[in-house]
Design an enzyme around this catalytic site. Structure first.
Site, PDB file in Angstrom:
ATOM      1  N   ARG A 112      12.882 -76.998 -30.833  1.00 14.23           N
ATOM      2  CA  ARG A 112      12.346 -75.695 -31.429  1.00 14.23           C
ATOM      3  C   ARG A 112      10.789 -75.907 -31.581  1.00 14.23           C
ATOM      4  O   ARG A 112      10.162 -77.020 -32.022  1.00 14.23           O
ATOM      5  CB  ARG A 112      12.797 -75.886 -32.824  1.00 14.23           C
ATOM      6  CG  ARG A 112      12.263 -74.977 -33.925  1.00 14.23           C
ATOM      7  CD  ARG A 112      12.846 -74.918 -35.140  1.00 14.23           C
ATOM      8  NE  ARG A 112      14.254 -74.159 -34.889  1.00 14.23           N
ATOM      9  CZ  ARG A 112      14.960 -73.559 -36.025  1.00 14.23           C
ATOM     10  NH1 ARG A 112      14.771 -73.735 -37.332  1.00 14.23           N
ATOM     11  NH2 ARG A 112      16.123 -72.858 -35.800  1.00 14.23           N
ATOM     12  N   HIS A 139      15.597 -66.794 -29.839  1.00 14.96           N
ATOM     13  CA  HIS A 139      16.467 -67.747 -30.632  1.00 14.96           C
ATOM     14  C   HIS A 139      17.798 -67.652 -29.767  1.00 14.96           C
ATOM     15  O   HIS A 139      18.960 -67.068 -30.391  1.00 14.96           O
ATOM     16  CB  HIS A 139      16.453 -67.359 -32.091  1.00 14.96           C
ATOM     17  CG  HIS A 139      17.219 -68.357 -32.997  1.00 14.96           C
ATOM     18  ND1 HIS A 139      17.393 -69.812 -32.365  1.00 14.96           N
ATOM     19  CD2 HIS A 139      17.441 -68.496 -34.251  1.00 14.96           C
ATOM     20  CE1 HIS A 139      17.962 -70.484 -33.260  1.00 14.96           C
ATOM     21  NE2 HIS A 139      17.777 -69.621 -34.750  1.00 14.96           N
ATOM     22  N   GLN A 142      21.264 -68.949 -31.479  1.00 18.83           N
ATOM     23  CA  GLN A 142      21.921 -68.170 -32.680  1.00 18.83           C
ATOM     24  C   GLN A 142      22.594 -66.845 -32.199  1.00 18.83           C
ATOM     25  O   GLN A 142      23.806 -66.601 -32.634  1.00 18.83           O
ATOM     26  CB  GLN A 142      20.742 -67.778 -33.266  1.00 18.83           C
ATOM     27  CG  GLN A 142      21.107 -66.992 -34.914  1.00 18.83           C
ATOM     28  CD  GLN A 142      21.789 -67.779 -35.762  1.00 18.83           C
ATOM     29  OE1 GLN A 142      21.055 -68.773 -36.183  1.00 18.83           O
ATOM     30  NE2 GLN A 142      23.099 -67.552 -36.098  1.00 18.83           N
ATOM     31  N   ASP A 228      17.057 -60.272 -40.833  1.00 16.71           N
ATOM     32  CA  ASP A 228      16.387 -61.557 -40.986  1.00 16.71           C
ATOM     33  C   ASP A 228      15.369 -61.404 -41.786  1.00 16.71           C
ATOM     34  O   ASP A 228      15.026 -60.347 -42.382  1.00 16.71           O
ATOM     35  CB  ASP A 228      15.872 -61.913 -39.333  1.00 16.71           C
ATOM     36  CG  ASP A 228      15.518 -63.390 -39.137  1.00 16.71           C
ATOM     37  OD1 ASP A 228      15.641 -64.183 -40.111  1.00 16.71           O
ATOM     38  OD2 ASP A 228      14.826 -63.499 -38.111  1.00 16.71           O
ATOM     39  N   CYS A 268      20.945 -64.632 -39.754  1.00 12.29           N
ATOM     40  CA  CYS A 268      21.095 -66.018 -39.156  1.00 12.29           C
ATOM     41  C   CYS A 268      20.564 -67.025 -40.032  1.00 12.29           C
ATOM     42  O   CYS A 268      21.164 -68.401 -40.033  1.00 12.29           O
ATOM     43  CB  CYS A 268      20.004 -66.028 -37.875  1.00 12.29           C
ATOM     44  SG  CYS A 268      18.209 -65.967 -38.500  1.00 12.29           S
ATOM     45  N   ARG A 296      27.658 -72.031 -35.021  1.00 14.61           N
ATOM     46  CA  ARG A 296      26.456 -72.824 -34.147  1.00 14.61           C
ATOM     47  C   ARG A 296      26.980 -74.091 -33.660  1.00 14.61           C
ATOM     48  O   ARG A 296      26.764 -74.510 -32.573  1.00 14.61           O
ATOM     49  CB  ARG A 296      25.220 -73.095 -34.992  1.00 14.61           C
ATOM     50  CG  ARG A 296      24.464 -71.586 -35.625  1.00 14.61           C
ATOM     51  CD  ARG A 296      23.689 -70.900 -34.366  1.00 14.61           C
ATOM     52  NE  ARG A 296      22.621 -71.838 -33.847  1.00 14.61           N
ATOM     53  CZ  ARG A 296      21.277 -72.371 -34.372  1.00 14.61           C
ATOM     54  NH1 ARG A 296      21.153 -71.454 -35.692  1.00 14.61           N
ATOM     55  NH2 ARG A 296      20.702 -72.972 -33.632  1.00 14.61           N
TER      56      ARG A 296
HETATM   57  N1  NVA Z   1      13.187 -65.285 -37.389  1.00 14.03           N
HETATM   58  C1  NVA Z   1      13.221 -66.527 -38.113  1.00 14.03           C
HETATM   59  C2  NVA Z   1      14.746 -67.218 -38.067  1.00 14.03           C
HETATM   60  C3  NVA Z   1      14.755 -68.520 -38.525  1.00 14.03           C
HETATM   61  C4  NVA Z   1      16.234 -69.117 -38.193  1.00 14.03           C
HETATM   62  C5  NVA Z   1      12.076 -67.488 -37.590  1.00 14.03           C
HETATM   63  O1  NVA Z   1      11.653 -67.642 -36.482  1.00 14.03           O
HETATM   64  O2  NVA Z   1      11.467 -68.239 -38.706  1.00 14.03           O
HETATM   65  N1   CP Z   2      19.595 -69.982 -38.142  1.00 17.21           N
HETATM   66  C1   CP Z   2      18.694 -70.989 -37.704  1.00 17.21           C
HETATM   67  O1   CP Z   2      18.244 -71.143 -36.976  1.00 17.21           O
HETATM   68  O2   CP Z   2      18.602 -72.025 -39.142  1.00 17.21           O
HETATM   69  P1   CP Z   2      17.614 -73.249 -39.082  1.00 17.21           P
HETATM   70  O3   CP Z   2      16.372 -72.532 -39.218  1.00 17.21           O
HETATM   71  O4   CP Z   2      17.930 -73.893 -40.439  1.00 17.21           O
HETATM   72  O5   CP Z   2      17.679 -74.048 -38.014  1.00 17.21           O
END
Ligand code: NVA
Ligand code: CP
Length: 316
Positions: A112, A139, A142, A228, A268, A296
């Protein structure tokens, strides 16, 4: 590394949704179904016995961390968790060197991070498969879970309509890749200035992508409404400006009423009730967000298995 179940195929990564063909996505989803059913029956499924997953987090996480970590243990493997702050990544060791080293010690890596180019640089210096656990751009894990969840509740997503309400972010771009690959229509409504960049999307036909100035219009006839956070990780400096710009992009009962009567709601997570969605929608009967989060776990187990073993149909 274990030699119990060697992967004889070419090195594969899952850095964005379209790295897999439609047929490969279908295989992973079918395999996730089998893995989930076994999990619910408390039947062991140790296809990655002795395999090691390294998880590299340069941003915060709850779901991604727990689902990959629990999933790898449930497959019989083990996990190593590192973050920028507790590794040499935080002291400017080049990502390429980090990739060369980690991928000599483990079988699989999940990352990540921020820019997609960063995970691509890692993958191009890795000896083992690399999975995108979220970047600024995509992502894919997800969306794999979201499509599995839709199928669980409503059957195939082909030919259906998904309404995306809010930011043109990593989730939105990944939904678009899924629409192109799997054959459904994405309705998208974002505040002005937060839409998808045509330089990245190309020109998908109207059967794939339709944009709407009014979020209520985007929900019209949708089979699934999804949203989101207004501010994704890494963009926190824009928080106040975004709160004003996104005020009308809150999924509420009126928007859900424009969608089909049996439309689902997804998010998500993490969610901010009263911002991108009202509490009565996310906690209401059309919401499947907890299934979405649980799934997930199951889809990523199938994904890890596929990347390491290839197709194992008929092998439990
Ligand atoms: N769009 C959000 C998703 C978090 C799972 C982010 O990137 O923070
Ligand atoms: N939806 C998701 O990826 O959640 P986290 O940021 O908690 O991993």
């Amino acid at each position: 590394m274990s030699d119990a179940l060697p992967n004889t195929g070419p090195l594969r990564h899952f850095l964005q949704f379209r790295d897999f063909s439609a047929e490969e996505i279908q295989y992973v989803l079918d395999r996730a179904r089998l893995i989930k059913d076994k999990f619910k029956r408390y039947e062991p499924h140790h296809t990655l016995h002795d395999r090691n997953l390294a998880m590299v987090f340069e941003k915060a996480s709850t779901r991604t961390r727990v689902s990959f970590e629990a999933g790898m243990y449930q497959l019989g493997g083990a996990v190593i968790h590192i973050t920028t702050g507790d590794s040499q990544l935080g002291r400017a060791e080049p990502i390429e060197d980090t990739a060369r080293v980690i991928s000599r010690m483990v079988d699989l890596v999940m990352i990540r991070t921020f820019e997609q180019s960063r995970i691509e640089r890692f993958a191009s210096h890795s000896r083992v498969p690399v999975i995108n656990g979220l970047t600024n751009e995509y992502h894919p894990c997800q969306i794999l879970a979201d499509i599995f969840t839709f199928k669980e509740h409503r059957g195939t997503i082909r030919g259906k309509t998904v309404a995306w309400i809010g930011d043109g972010n990593n989730m939105a771009y990944t939904w678009l890749q899924a629409a192109e690959l799997l054959g459904f229509t994405l309705h998208i409504s974002t505040p002005e200035g937060y839409g998808l960049d045509p330089a990245r999307t190309g020109e998908p036909g109207p059967d794939i992508l339709k944009t709407f100035a009014n979020p209520h219009d985007a929900c019209d006839g949708a089979d699934l409404v999804t949203t989101d956070v207004w501010t994704s990780m890494g963009y926190e400096d824009e928080n106040e400006v975004r709160r004003k710009a996104f005020a009308d992009w809150c999924v509420d009962p009126a928007m859900m009423a424009k969608a089909k009567p049996d439309a689902l709601f997804m998010h998500c997570l993490p969610a901010h009730r009263g911002e991108e969605v009202t509490a009565d929608v996310i906690d209401g009967p059309q919401s499947v967000v907890w299934d979405e989060a649980e799934n997930r776990l199951h889809v990523q187990k199938a994904l890890m298995e596929f990347l390491l073993l290839g197709r194992v149909d008929g092998k439990g």
